[in-house]
Structures are given as C-alpha cells and as structure tokens.
Write a protein that holds these residues in place. Sequence first.
Motif, PDB file in Angstrom:
ATOM      1  N   THR A  23     -27.165  14.083   2.725  1.00 32.13           N
ATOM      2  CA  THR A  23     -27.876  12.718   2.378  1.00 32.13           C
ATOM      3  C   THR A  23     -28.208  12.000   3.522  1.00 32.13           C
ATOM      4  O   THR A  23     -29.378  11.596   3.633  1.00 32.13           O
ATOM      5  CB  THR A  23     -27.140  12.000   1.325  1.00 32.13           C
ATOM      6  N   VAL A  24     -27.260  11.720   4.302  1.00 33.77           N
ATOM      7  CA  VAL A  24     -27.502  11.062   5.814  1.00 33.77           C
ATOM      8  C   VAL A  24     -28.676  11.644   6.532  1.00 33.77           C
ATOM      9  O   VAL A  24     -29.572  11.058   7.042  1.00 33.77           O
ATOM     10  CB  VAL A  24     -26.175  10.818   6.506  1.00 33.77           C
ATOM     11  N   LEU A  25     -28.521  13.148   6.603  1.00 31.15           N
ATOM     12  CA  LEU A  25     -29.051  13.797   7.453  1.00 31.15           C
ATOM     13  C   LEU A  25     -30.767  13.836   6.969  1.00 31.15           C
ATOM     14  O   LEU A  25     -31.523  13.421   7.768  1.00 31.15           O
ATOM     15  CB  LEU A  25     -29.082  15.425   7.578  1.00 31.15           C
ATOM     16  N   LEU A  26     -31.034  13.903   5.747  1.00 30.45           N
ATOM     17  CA  LEU A  26     -32.315  13.970   5.154  1.00 30.45           C
ATOM     18  C   LEU A  26     -32.954  12.732   5.359  1.00 30.45           C
ATOM     19  O   LEU A  26     -34.035  12.258   5.628  1.00 30.45           O
ATOM     20  CB  LEU A  26     -32.222  14.538   3.714  1.00 30.45           C
ATOM     21  N   GLY A  27     -31.993  11.485   4.939  1.00 28.70           N
ATOM     22  CA  GLY A  27     -32.531  10.423   5.124  1.00 28.70           C
ATOM     23  C   GLY A  27     -32.989   9.833   6.692  1.00 28.70           C
ATOM     24  O   GLY A  27     -34.242   9.297   6.802  1.00 28.70           O
ATOM     25  N   TRP A  28     -32.214  10.211   7.454  1.00 32.14           N
ATOM     26  CA  TRP A  28     -32.772  10.049   8.948  1.00 32.14           C
ATOM     27  C   TRP A  28     -34.043  10.848   9.299  1.00 32.14           C
ATOM     28  O   TRP A  28     -34.545  10.148  10.548  1.00 32.14           O
ATOM     29  CB  TRP A  28     -31.433   9.911   9.906  1.00 32.14           C
ATOM     30  N   VAL A  29     -34.021  11.851   8.894  1.00 33.79           N
ATOM     31  CA  VAL A  29     -35.192  12.831   9.396  1.00 33.79           C
ATOM     32  C   VAL A  29     -36.462  12.025   8.953  1.00 33.79           C
ATOM     33  O   VAL A  29     -37.522  11.789   9.680  1.00 33.79           O
ATOM     34  CB  VAL A  29     -35.343  14.143   8.618  1.00 33.79           C
ATOM     35  N   ALA A  53     -25.177  17.065  10.737  1.00 33.47           N
ATOM     36  CA  ALA A  53     -25.365  18.535  10.677  1.00 33.47           C
ATOM     37  C   ALA A  53     -24.121  19.346  11.325  1.00 33.47           C
ATOM     38  O   ALA A  53     -23.577  20.491  10.627  1.00 33.47           O
ATOM     39  CB  ALA A  53     -26.556  19.102  11.388  1.00 33.47           C
ATOM     40  N   ARG A  54     -23.527  18.869  12.233  1.00 33.16           N
ATOM     41  CA  ARG A  54     -22.307  19.558  12.920  1.00 33.16           C
ATOM     42  C   ARG A  54     -21.203  19.334  11.856  1.00 33.16           C
ATOM     43  O   ARG A  54     -20.370  20.426  11.695  1.00 33.16           O
ATOM     44  CB  ARG A  54     -22.027  18.926  13.964  1.00 33.16           C
ATOM     45  N   ILE A  55     -21.224  18.186  11.338  1.00 33.16           N
ATOM     46  CA  ILE A  55     -20.018  18.032  10.330  1.00 33.16           C
ATOM     47  C   ILE A  55     -20.295  18.981   9.191  1.00 33.16           C
ATOM     48  O   ILE A  55     -19.234  19.574   8.652  1.00 33.16           O
ATOM     49  CB  ILE A  55     -19.910  16.492   9.851  1.00 33.16           C
ATOM     50  N   ALA A  56     -21.462  19.009   8.619  1.00 29.64           N
ATOM     51  CA  ALA A  56     -21.549  19.760   7.407  1.00 29.64           C
ATOM     52  C   ALA A  56     -21.469  21.302   7.620  1.00 29.64           C
ATOM     53  O   ALA A  56     -20.509  22.035   6.977  1.00 29.64           O
ATOM     54  CB  ALA A  56     -23.033  19.746   6.786  1.00 29.64           C
ATOM     55  N   ARG A  57     -21.675  21.540   8.894  1.00 28.28           N
ATOM     56  CA  ARG A  57     -21.311  23.058   9.450  1.00 28.28           C
ATOM     57  C   ARG A  57     -19.890  23.444   9.519  1.00 28.28           C
ATOM     58  O   ARG A  57     -19.430  24.258   8.948  1.00 28.28           O
ATOM     59  CB  ARG A  57     -21.985  23.330  10.664  1.00 28.28           C
ATOM     60  N   ASP A  58     -19.201  22.487  10.153  1.00 24.34           N
ATOM     61  CA  ASP A  58     -17.846  22.639  10.147  1.00 24.34           C
ATOM     62  C   ASP A  58     -17.014  22.672   8.922  1.00 24.34           C
ATOM     63  O   ASP A  58     -16.097  23.387   8.602  1.00 24.34           O
ATOM     64  CB  ASP A  58     -17.456  21.586  11.246  1.00 24.34           C
ATOM     65  N   LEU A  59     -17.550  21.724   8.091  1.00 25.17           N
ATOM     66  CA  LEU A  59     -16.850  21.539   6.554  1.00 25.17           C
ATOM     67  C   LEU A  59     -17.226  22.955   5.891  1.00 25.17           C
ATOM     68  O   LEU A  59     -16.018  23.730   5.328  1.00 25.17           O
ATOM     69  CB  LEU A  59     -17.476  20.534   5.823  1.00 25.17           C
ATOM     70  N   ALA A  60     -18.438  23.594   6.117  1.00 24.61           N
ATOM     71  CA  ALA A  60     -18.416  24.793   5.323  1.00 24.61           C
ATOM     72  C   ALA A  60     -17.657  26.047   5.916  1.00 24.61           C
ATOM     73  O   ALA A  60     -17.339  26.971   5.232  1.00 24.61           O
ATOM     74  CB  ALA A  60     -20.064  24.997   5.588  1.00 24.61           C
ATOM     75  N   ARG A  61     -17.760  26.091   7.447  1.00 25.25           N
ATOM     76  CA  ARG A  61     -16.969  27.107   7.918  1.00 25.25           C
ATOM     77  C   ARG A  61     -15.473  27.065   7.435  1.00 25.25           C
ATOM     78  O   ARG A  61     -14.834  28.227   7.260  1.00 25.25           O
ATOM     79  CB  ARG A  61     -17.090  26.984   9.361  1.00 25.25           C
ATOM     80  N   ARG A 350     -29.460  11.442  -8.041  1.00 23.50           N
ATOM     81  CA  ARG A 350     -28.410  12.323  -7.751  1.00 23.50           C
ATOM     82  C   ARG A 350     -28.512  12.486  -6.299  1.00 23.50           C
ATOM     83  O   ARG A 350     -29.407  12.460  -5.368  1.00 23.50           O
ATOM     84  CB  ARG A 350     -28.814  13.626  -8.356  1.00 23.50           C
ATOM     85  N   LYS A 351     -27.210  12.799  -5.770  1.00 20.90           N
ATOM     86  CA  LYS A 351     -26.956  13.271  -4.566  1.00 20.90           C
ATOM     87  C   LYS A 351     -27.066  14.792  -4.356  1.00 20.90           C
ATOM     88  O   LYS A 351     -26.507  15.283  -5.348  1.00 20.90           O
ATOM     89  CB  LYS A 351     -25.331  12.931  -3.967  1.00 20.90           C
ATOM     90  N   PRO A 352     -27.352  15.225  -3.356  1.00 20.27           N
ATOM     91  CA  PRO A 352     -27.967  14.591  -2.265  1.00 20.27           C
ATOM     92  C   PRO A 352     -29.284  14.103  -2.361  1.00 20.27           C
ATOM     93  O   PRO A 352     -30.180  14.797  -2.934  1.00 20.27           O
ATOM     94  CB  PRO A 352     -27.920  15.686  -1.068  1.00 20.27           C
ATOM     95  N   PHE A 353     -29.680  12.853  -2.018  1.00 19.38           N
ATOM     96  CA  PHE A 353     -30.949  12.209  -2.118  1.00 19.38           C
ATOM     97  C   PHE A 353     -31.666  12.183  -0.859  1.00 19.38           C
ATOM     98  O   PHE A 353     -31.171  11.975   0.126  1.00 19.38           O
ATOM     99  CB  PHE A 353     -30.834  10.959  -3.028  1.00 19.38           C
ATOM    100  N   GLU A 354     -32.917  12.105  -0.954  1.00 21.76           N
ATOM    101  CA  GLU A 354     -33.906  11.281   0.148  1.00 21.76           C
ATOM    102  C   GLU A 354     -33.915   9.852   0.018  1.00 21.76           C
ATOM    103  O   GLU A 354     -34.094   9.325  -0.869  1.00 21.76           O
ATOM    104  CB  GLU A 354     -35.098  12.086   0.115  1.00 21.76           C
ATOM    105  N   VAL A 355     -33.959   9.085   1.206  1.00 22.23           N
ATOM    106  CA  VAL A 355     -34.027   7.865   0.913  1.00 22.23           C
ATOM    107  C   VAL A 355     -35.289   7.240   0.346  1.00 22.23           C
ATOM    108  O   VAL A 355     -35.436   6.324  -0.325  1.00 22.23           O
ATOM    109  CB  VAL A 355     -33.956   6.968   2.481  1.00 22.23           C
TER     110      VAL A 355
END
Length: 383
Positions: A23-29, A53-61, A350-355
């Motif tokens: 949500t944050v990533l898409l919003g700030w893009v 993006a790094r947080i999401a990657r690390d969480l997924a891994r 719904r999450k994830p949303f775009e701002v």
Amino acid sequence: MTDRSDPHRDLAGVLHDVSNALTVLLGWVGEARADSASAEQVAYALSVVEQRARIARDLARQAIGGARIDEQRAVGGVVRGVADQLRVEAQRRSVQFELSGEDETALVPASRDLEQVLTNLALNAVAHAPAGSVVHLRVRADDSACTVEVADEGPGIAKERHESVFRGDSLRPGGIGVGLRHARALARAAGGDVTLAGGGSSDSELDLGAVAVAAGGACFRVSWPRTDAVPRPPVSTARLGDLAGVRVLVVEDDEAVSQLLEAALEARGAEVLLARTAVAMAKVAAEAAADPTRPPFDAALIDLSPIAKDVTGALGMLQRLAPKALVVLVTGNADAVPAAPETAAVELVRKPFEVREVLAVVGAGVRARRAPLVVETPPAEDA
C-alpha cells in the motif's frame, strides 16, 4: 502452511504486513510521478518505496522458510534480554533492574552489537550501584532513532571525565578503559552513539531525560537508528485544491500508511486529524467536536485494525459526533466489516490500495454530502 509458533512464518500475519508495505509502495510511486512533485518530494518517495520493497521482500523470504537476512530486533526485546541475562549478577550485588519506555517495538539493526553495548553499560552500572539500589533501563523512540538510557545510583562520574572515559580513562581498580571505548565504537559503526549525561556531586543536571536518577548517579545514553524508520515527508503547498476546506480524520496504526494518507490529503488542500489507536481516535474526534463553528470532520478514513475490539461501538461514536460525515473503512478483509448504522454513509476500500482510490472515494463522498438539494419546479399551467 501457516506456522503460528514462528511469527515470521505465520502467513496471515506476514500477508497483512506485506499488504501494508505494498500500500505504501504503490502510494508513493503515484506521488513521485505527480507533475508538480519537487525533487525533494520524489527523493523522499523513492526512499520509502525502497524501504517498503525491502521489507516486503524480507517478510516473504522468511515466510517461505528463508534464513533471517538481518539481525534486526525490537529494541524492547534487546533491552529485556540484557536485563534477563544480567539478573543473576545484579542479584548477587543486591541490585535490581527497572525497565520502562515508549515504543519498545521499534526495530533496530545490528541488534547483537546493541546487545553488547547495553551489556557493557549495564554491567558497569551494577558494579557501581550501591546494594539495595536500582539500575534504570529506559527506552525512547522517535521517527528515526531509539534511545536507551542506562542509569545507576552510584558515585557518578565528574563532568571533566565525561569524554575521557570513552578514551580509556578508568578509575576502576584493574580497569583499562576498553569497555566504554569499544561500546562507543560499536554504536557509531551502526550509525548511533554512546554519551554520558549527568552524574557526580558537582553536577546540577539531575533530570536526565525522563529517567529518575538519584543525585550523584550516572546515566549513559545509547542512540541507535531504526530499520523501520519513516522520515517525515517534506512540507509542501497544495498541488490541487479539490479537497480545500475538507477536514479528514485518519485512523491508521501503520505509521508509513498514515504519513502517506496525510501527505496526499494535505497536498490537495485537506486538513488532516491523525490517530493510531481507538483511544486516540475518540480523543481526537471529541476535541474536534468541541469547536461549535464547524463539523468535527467531513470524512473519516478508518483502518479496522485499531478499532478491531469494538468496530460497531467505534463507528457509532463517530456517527454521534459527526452524523453527516462520510466513513471510509480500509481493510483487507471485507467479510469482517459489521453492519453500519442505517443513517451512516459508509464506503469500503480494500488493502492493498492506491492512494488515488482513497482520494476518489473521499472526494466523491464529500461532494455528494455537501451538494445542495435541487428542487425541480413544475412548469406553470397555461391560463
């Protein structure tokens, strides 16, 4: 498969956090792509995008069985771990640890180094503390860093030695002054520091931060960066005026999502009221309602997590304070949304949303609620 015994492999919890990160990533893009965004705003947006993006990657891994990538830990856990590890030594000298603090969930990098620094300082405090006294360990955190204070009630350190103790100056019998020098080196390598604040009978500075230290004691302050830090967005003038004069209550417990919504709404002229918990929401809403000259708020963006214990009660409270306000519920689980009061205007995002989705819902909803009633007059009959 979900493994709830390990929070890093609890798929439901991980997906919730990944959803917030996206949500944050898409919003700030989207904010970075705005034609009128300044270079400073773009740089800030990209820093948040990279971090999330790094947080999401690390969480997924971690969720699919990968090894821990970073030794980041909650600062409160590190402090409690040190106190637990040194409890026997403290008891041997008839000294107790007292832990306190705010935002102990803040994540810190190089947590093993922080553990070493705090172990060194806590052992020193125990060694100098008189029998029956208390060694205070207090955590504080702001947007970018954590501070851990280690304070004792011993003889203290004279002001003229506040810097020399970090260069090997030691009055302790048999001491060679390596511990404090090494502690500061470790902290500075991680982007933090160790300093000495107050202490000694000649020192009049007895209010050492928020730590209660007996006269003559010493207080070491360890500063450490946060890996989950979210820098405050730059202040900007409104790019658009489509929400000028609109007051929006935002209830969101994820700081990055909250900042995203705040920046996006204010950039379009809205006034934003922020709350991170249900208690804070009630307080902010009540304070806004105390102004009789205007509505408490025109719209409320509510993440369900902060009000999960009593969603119906929270929505009812908002309706009583601002019966004409638009309520936008933000959630990744629409099935968990209870029936809203019949007279309430409720939308769902719904999450994830775009701002832009949120802005469109708020704009359309507020305009519809403010639109004047148009009464059609039938044509006059011919005489």
